[in-house]
Design an enzyme around this catalytic site. Structure first.
Site, short mmCIF file in Angstrom:
data_model
loop_
_atom_site.label_atom_id
_atom_site.label_comp_id
_atom_site.label_asym_id
_atom_site.label_seq_id
_atom_site.Cartn_x
_atom_site.Cartn_y
_atom_site.Cartn_z
CB SER A 103 0.31 3.53 4.42
OG SER A 103 -0.98 3.89 4.02
CG HIS A 125 -0.75 -1.47 6.45
ND1 HIS A 125 0.32 -0.96 5.74
CD2 HIS A 125 -1.86 -0.99 5.84
CE1 HIS A 125 -0.13 -0.19 4.76
NE2 HIS A 125 -1.45 -0.19 4.80
CG HIS A 183 3.41 8.10 2.79
ND1 HIS A 183 4.06 8.70 1.74
CD2 HIS A 183 2.12 8.53 2.71
CE1 HIS A 183 3.22 9.44 1.06
NE2 HIS A 183 2.03 9.36 1.62
CB CYS A 205 -0.83 -0.06 1.28
SG CYS A 205 -1.81 1.36 1.65
CB CYS A 265 -5.22 -1.53 3.95
SG CYS A 265 -4.93 0.26 3.80
#
Ligand SMILES: [Zn+2]
Ligand SMILES: [Zn+2]
Length: 380
Positions: A42, A62, A45, A40, A170
């Site tokens: 994220s 995640h 990031h 993902c 997610c």
């Protein structure tokens, strides 16, 4: 036990697979053999260090699915052999947010996720030198096995292969929840979806299922726009040429829009979401922005009762919502295979992050166990 896992040692360094030590589950925890996991934005990031300092060393991942191998003595909702998808907010049920029915904002879950620890504030993961490793968003599923809080393992009915179920925890929960819960899209509403990556494509499909009259997909990648059209978008606006983009998006919907979902996490696209709204319309910010980023809006337009609203994890109770969404997938009404642009092994994590940085493809799925995941052939 010894497992292989993808570890972020520090931002700027490639995420590499290491042998790490995983302790067994405590009383309120579950040990899961991971079948597959989605990569993902994220994760990018986190790997780039833009979500704050001190979030490493960490086992990333995640969003994923697997099979329960062992449970702690107080766990009753799953047993060894059960198929589960992960939730990265294993809400406590008793804090102020949980009691108010806003389980996605659970306070202890938020605090521990930020610290990279499980719900008791400690880690089950250690590196080869004995150093403590953080659990990425309390899930750490770019690994052969993981230990998660009991509420982080959500049971799945039969019907979806785990390489696809990996996306539920997610992308699907976030995208569908943004439409259903954060916004509340109704029959005939007009919707813009700005950013048609892994999560944006879920917003597109959910807006269609919610009965939106117009779903305008906005992206600068032609392939993603085609995919959005195949998933229920009524119109596609290519903004690789930024000229007149506000006008073009509004024209596609026949005027200003009721809802604009920003699924990128940049000030310019948040502003775009605001600009395409009709009076009384609402912009929903789903995209995750790096720490320190600010957005500015023309304040005079509050006079037209426009709103802008944040969104975290689909504004939902994931333990309740994820199985409902899984049923939509199992019935064929919410397809997932089409958004998976690449299926690869655990060693492919860093490459998948690099692809996301370049905006290439929708979702890469990392397959730890091809048979368990019922996955197609992997690419190197
Ligand atoms: Zn995510
Ligand atoms: Zn709570």
């Amino acid at each position: 036990m010894r497992i292989r896992a993808a570890v972020l040692r520090e931002p700027g360094r490639p995420v590499a697979v290491e042998e790490v030590e995983l302790d067994g589950p405590q009383a309120d925890e579950v040990l899961v053999r991971v079948a597959a996991a989605g990569v993902c934005h994220s994760d990018v990031h986190l790997a780039d260090g833009v979500l704050g300092n001190g979030r490493w060393p960490m086992v990333l991942g995640h969003e994923g699915a697997g099979v329960v191998e062992a449970v702690g003595e107080r766990v009753t909702h799953v047993a060894p052999g059960d198929r589960v998808a992960f939730s990265f907010v294993p809400s406590c049920g008793s804090c102020r947010s949980c009691r108010a029915g806003r389980r996605n904002l659970c306070e202890p879950a938020g605090r521990n996720a930020l610290a990279g620890m499980l719900m008791d504030g400690t880690s089950r993961l250690r590196g080869a030198g004995g150093e403590v490793l953080q659990h990425g968003l309390m899930t750490a599923c770019f690994a052969e096995r993981t230990v998660v809080a009991a509420a982080g393992a959500v049971p799945l009915e039969a019907g979806i292969p785990l390489w696809q179920a990996a996306l539920l925890g997610c992308g699907v929960v976030t995208g569908a929840g943004a439409v259903r819960n954060t916004a509340g899209v109704r029959l005939g509403d007009s919707v813009a979806v700005i950013g048609c990556g892994g999560v944006g494509l879920q917003v597109v499909a959910a807006a269609g299922l919610a009965g939106a009259g117009r779903v305008v997909a906005v992206d600068r990648d032609r392939a993603k726009l085609e995919l959005a059209l195949a998933r229920g978008a009524t119109d596609a606006v290519d903004v690789s040429d930024e000229e007149n983009m506000v006008k073009r998006i509004r024209a596609a919907a026949g005027g200003g829009l009721d809802w604009a979902f920003e699924v990128i996490g940049r000030p310019s696209t948040m502003r775009l979401a605001w600009d395409v709204l009709r009076p009384g319309g609402t912009a929903i910010v789903v995209g995750l922005a790096p720490v320190g980023v600010e957005v500015s809006l023309p304040a005079i337009e509050f006079l037209s009762e426009k709103s802008i609203k944040g969104c975290f994890y689909g504004s939902t109770d994931v333990a309740d919502e994820l199985p409902r969404l899984a049923r939509l997938v199992a019935s064929g009404r919410l397809p997932l295979a089409d958004v998976i642009s690449r299926v690869t092994g655990l060693d492919g994590v860093d490459d998948a992050l690099e692809r996301l940085r370049r905006g290439e493809g929708a979702r890469t799925v990392i397959v730890m166990d091809r048979e368990l995941a019922q996955a197609p052939e992997l690419v190197a």
